[in-house]
Design a protein around this motif. Structure first.
Motif, PDB file in Angstrom:
ATOM      1  N   LEU A  36      21.554  29.875  76.976  1.00 37.87           N
ATOM      2  CA  LEU A  36      21.965  28.589  76.427  1.00 37.87           C
ATOM      3  C   LEU A  36      20.883  27.941  75.580  1.00 37.87           C
ATOM      4  N   MET A  37      19.639  28.039  76.013  1.00 31.48           N
ATOM      5  CA  MET A  37      18.567  27.393  75.271  1.00 31.48           C
ATOM      6  C   MET A  37      18.251  28.107  73.965  1.00 31.48           C
ATOM      7  N   SER A  38      18.646  29.353  73.834  1.00 34.94           N
ATOM      8  CA  SER A  38      18.404  30.082  72.579  1.00 34.94           C
ATOM      9  C   SER A  38      19.449  29.771  71.521  1.00 34.94           C
ATOM     10  N   LEU A  39      20.527  29.087  71.901  1.00 38.40           N
ATOM     11  CA  LEU A  39      21.579  28.734  70.953  1.00 38.40           C
ATOM     12  C   LEU A  39      21.264  27.378  70.336  1.00 38.40           C
ATOM     13  N   LYS A  61      33.209  24.779  73.670  1.00 36.61           N
ATOM     14  CA  LYS A  61      32.991  24.500  75.082  1.00 36.61           C
ATOM     15  C   LYS A  61      31.503  24.353  75.414  1.00 36.61           C
ATOM     16  N   ILE A  62      30.650  25.023  74.661  1.00 35.05           N
ATOM     17  CA  ILE A  62      29.216  24.982  74.956  1.00 35.05           C
ATOM     18  C   ILE A  62      28.548  23.757  74.339  1.00 35.05           C
ATOM     19  N   LEU A  63      29.023  23.329  73.181  1.00 34.45           N
ATOM     20  CA  LEU A  63      28.360  22.240  72.455  1.00 34.45           C
ATOM     21  C   LEU A  63      28.116  20.992  73.303  1.00 34.45           C
ATOM     22  N   PRO A  64      29.107  20.466  74.056  1.00 40.24           N
ATOM     23  CA  PRO A  64      28.818  19.270  74.861  1.00 40.24           C
ATOM     24  C   PRO A  64      27.765  19.502  75.929  1.00 40.24           C
ATOM     25  N   VAL A  65      27.615  20.740  76.376  1.00 35.60           N
ATOM     26  CA  VAL A  65      26.657  21.030  77.445  1.00 35.60           C
ATOM     27  C   VAL A  65      25.230  21.054  76.931  1.00 35.60           C
ATOM     28  N   VAL A  66      25.027  21.589  75.726  1.00 32.53           N
ATOM     29  CA  VAL A  66      23.667  21.810  75.225  1.00 32.53           C
ATOM     30  C   VAL A  66      23.178  20.694  74.320  1.00 32.53           C
ATOM     31  N   ASN A  68      22.217  17.613  75.037  1.00 28.40           N
ATOM     32  CA  ASN A  68      21.002  17.066  75.646  1.00 28.40           C
ATOM     33  C   ASN A  68      20.217  18.238  76.234  1.00 28.40           C
ATOM     34  N   GLN A  69      19.405  18.859  75.395  1.00 30.02           N
ATOM     35  CA  GLN A  69      18.792  20.128  75.767  1.00 30.02           C
ATOM     36  C   GLN A  69      17.705  19.967  76.818  1.00 30.02           C
ATOM     37  N   HIS A  70      16.965  18.869  76.792  1.00 32.27           N
ATOM     38  CA  HIS A  70      15.939  18.676  77.816  1.00 32.27           C
ATOM     39  C   HIS A  70      16.557  18.471  79.187  1.00 32.27           C
ATOM     40  N   LEU A  71      17.668  17.751  79.262  1.00 30.29           N
ATOM     41  CA  LEU A  71      18.349  17.571  80.544  1.00 30.29           C
ATOM     42  C   LEU A  71      18.897  18.898  81.050  1.00 30.29           C
ATOM     43  N   LEU A  72      19.458  19.701  80.162  1.00 29.33           N
ATOM     44  CA  LEU A  72      19.962  21.017  80.557  1.00 29.33           C
ATOM     45  C   LEU A  72      18.824  21.920  81.015  1.00 29.33           C
ATOM     46  N   VAL A 135      27.975  24.536  85.041  1.00 32.32           N
ATOM     47  CA  VAL A 135      26.734  23.917  84.576  1.00 32.32           C
ATOM     48  C   VAL A 135      26.875  22.401  84.561  1.00 32.32           C
ATOM     49  N   ARG A 136      28.040  21.896  84.190  1.00 30.99           N
ATOM     50  CA  ARG A 136      28.256  20.446  84.211  1.00 30.99           C
ATOM     51  C   ARG A 136      28.080  19.884  85.625  1.00 30.99           C
ATOM     52  N   VAL A 137      28.617  20.604  86.623  1.00 30.62           N
ATOM     53  CA  VAL A 137      28.481  20.157  88.014  1.00 30.62           C
ATOM     54  C   VAL A 137      27.010  20.161  88.435  1.00 30.62           C
ATOM     55  N   LEU A 138      26.280  21.217  88.055  1.00 36.62           N
ATOM     56  CA  LEU A 138      24.856  21.289  88.410  1.00 36.62           C
ATOM     57  C   LEU A 138      24.065  20.169  87.741  1.00 36.62           C
TER      58      LEU A 138
END
Length: 425
Positions: A36-39, A61-66, A68-72, A135-138
């Motif tokens: 995820l962090m490489s995208l 589907k991935i865009l909302p997750v990544v 905030n990259q520092h939080l992820l 990942v959202r739950v975590l």
């Protein structure tokens, strides 16, 4: 290696199951950290808008997750650290301490790092889209700890900027996508050449594409339109011919060769008696993109390239001004003015009707607000007592046409029928 529990004990199998879960969870977090962090956000936005239907679905589907990259990143690392730290605790209850260290290092290195990262580095987009809800739950579970750390990283390191390419990098990227690169690209050689030419066009100026004034075919305004001059014009095969006064460096306008079709060559009328159009003047340092924009306005597809000089004849550093040199005003309202009557006598009948119809349409059409009495005309009015000339601080150094700019864009010569004739003659 001593085992502290009997193999048939239920507690033993529970701990084995927990160890397996911890190893898989640690590998899961490690793989997602790399995948995820490489995208980058730019790559995901490109895929979400113009990728294949499957890639668009995954990227959306991935865009909302990544975002905030520092939080992820904090969430994934916290979960990974918890799993790896808990693994030796459960192993220590099964084997001796040195066995627990050896087994935990082996399991983490092989099943928690190497294999998961190898898989996620190749299929990170599909895997990330599949586990995005988990990942959202975590993120929400680790939020009380991960959020303060992520805000601290934002403060210290700043937000991660979108990795946009520079022009040189884009050119290299386009070349790598060509057939000739041997990497399975879909772009042909002509496509990569045109894209590279468009990227380089912003760095080129008028002096890079112009035809030098000494190599330009032009005619004197006082020349007579006899058969010899007409044959010379036809032999050069240009649709537009610059007109100069006294010397070729004093180019004051141009004539359209098609306007000479109605001229009676037996009369040997002077060039100044035909319709002479104004020619724009552009500094030699003017970017080709700006020149292309001027050509698109439709006033002319040819311009004279000038160099600003001071009183001593040296080149001036102020080459930023652009003068179109269109100062002939046309009165739109009312009857034809004496100036228009004079133009009418100099223009052929069909040209005058086109000129008059254009004025009538603009006066009565829906775009009349854009036209005023001070509208500029492209027709040059020649006064017998005063013939226009370039200002003293300007020196004509060349001619640039729309074709010259397009050739720089295509990075190749454009040959018309006349060019091929000369080539084979």
């Amino acid at each position: 290696m001593a085992v502290k529990y009997e193999c048939c004990n239920v507690e033993f199998w529970k701990r084995i199951l927990i160890i397996q879960v911890l190893v898989m969870f640690a590998g899961f977090m490690s793989g997602l950290t790399l995948g995820l962090m490489s995208l980058s956000l730019v790559d995901l936005e490109v895929l979400a808008k113009s990728g294949t239907p499957r890639d668009r679905h995954h990227a959306s589907k991935i865009l909302p997750v990544v975002r905030n990259q520092h939080l992820l990143l904090c969430t994934l690392l916290i979960c990974n650290a918890i799993a790896m730290e808990a693994l030796p605790v459960f192993l220590d209850s099964l084997v001796v301490w040195w066995g627990a260290i050896l087994i935990s290092v082996t399991l983490i290195l092989l099943f928690g790092e190497i294999i998961p990262q190898s898989i996620c580095s190749r299929h990170g987009l599909a895997i990330g889209a599949t586990v995005a809800p988990v990942v959202r739950v975590l993120v929400w579970i680790c939020f009380p700890v991960a959020y303060p750390i992520s805000k601290l990283l934002d403060f210290l390191l700043g937000h991660r900027h979108e990795a946009l390419f520079h022009r040189a990098e884009l050119k290299t990227l386009v070349n790598l996508h060509g057939h000739e690169a041997g990497k399975g690209g879909e772009l042909t050689h002509h496509e990569t050449t045109i894209i590279a030419g468009a990227l380089e066009l912003a760095e080129k100026i008028a002096s890079d594409a112009m035809t030098h004034i000494t190599e330009t075919f032009c005619i004197d305004i006082n020349s007579k339109l006899d058969r010899d001059l007409m044959n010379l014009i036809l032999k050069n095969g240009h649709s537009r011919v610059p007109v100069y006064h006294d010397q070729p460096s004093n180019i004051i306008g141009l004539i359209l060769v098609k306007n000479l079709l109605t001229i009676d060559l037996e009369n040997e009328a002077p060039v100044k008696s035909v319709t002479i159009r104004r020619i724009p003047r552009v500094p030699e340092t003017m970017p080709l993109y700006d020149i292309l924009n001027e050509f698109q306005k439709g006033h002319s597809h040819m311009a004279v390239v000038i160099r600003h000089c001071d009183k001593t004849g040296q080149q001036s550093s102020n080459n930023n001004s652009y003068e179109s040199a269109r100062d002939v005003k046309v009165d739109i309202d009312g009857e034809n003015t004496p100036r228009q009557e004079k133009l009418k006598t100099k223009m052929s009948f069909h040209l005058w009707k086109s000129f008059q119809n254009a004025n009538n349409c603009k006066r009565g059409g829906s775009q009349s607000r854009k036209w005023s009495k001070n509208m500029y005309s492209d027709i040059l009015e020649i006064d017998e007592n005063s013939i226009p000339k370039l200002p003293e601080k300007e020196e004509a150094v060349g001619i640039i046409t729309m074709e010259d700019v397009i050739e720089e864009l295509l990075q190749g010569e454009i040959f018309d029928e006349t060019d091929h004739h000369f080539e084979h003659s």
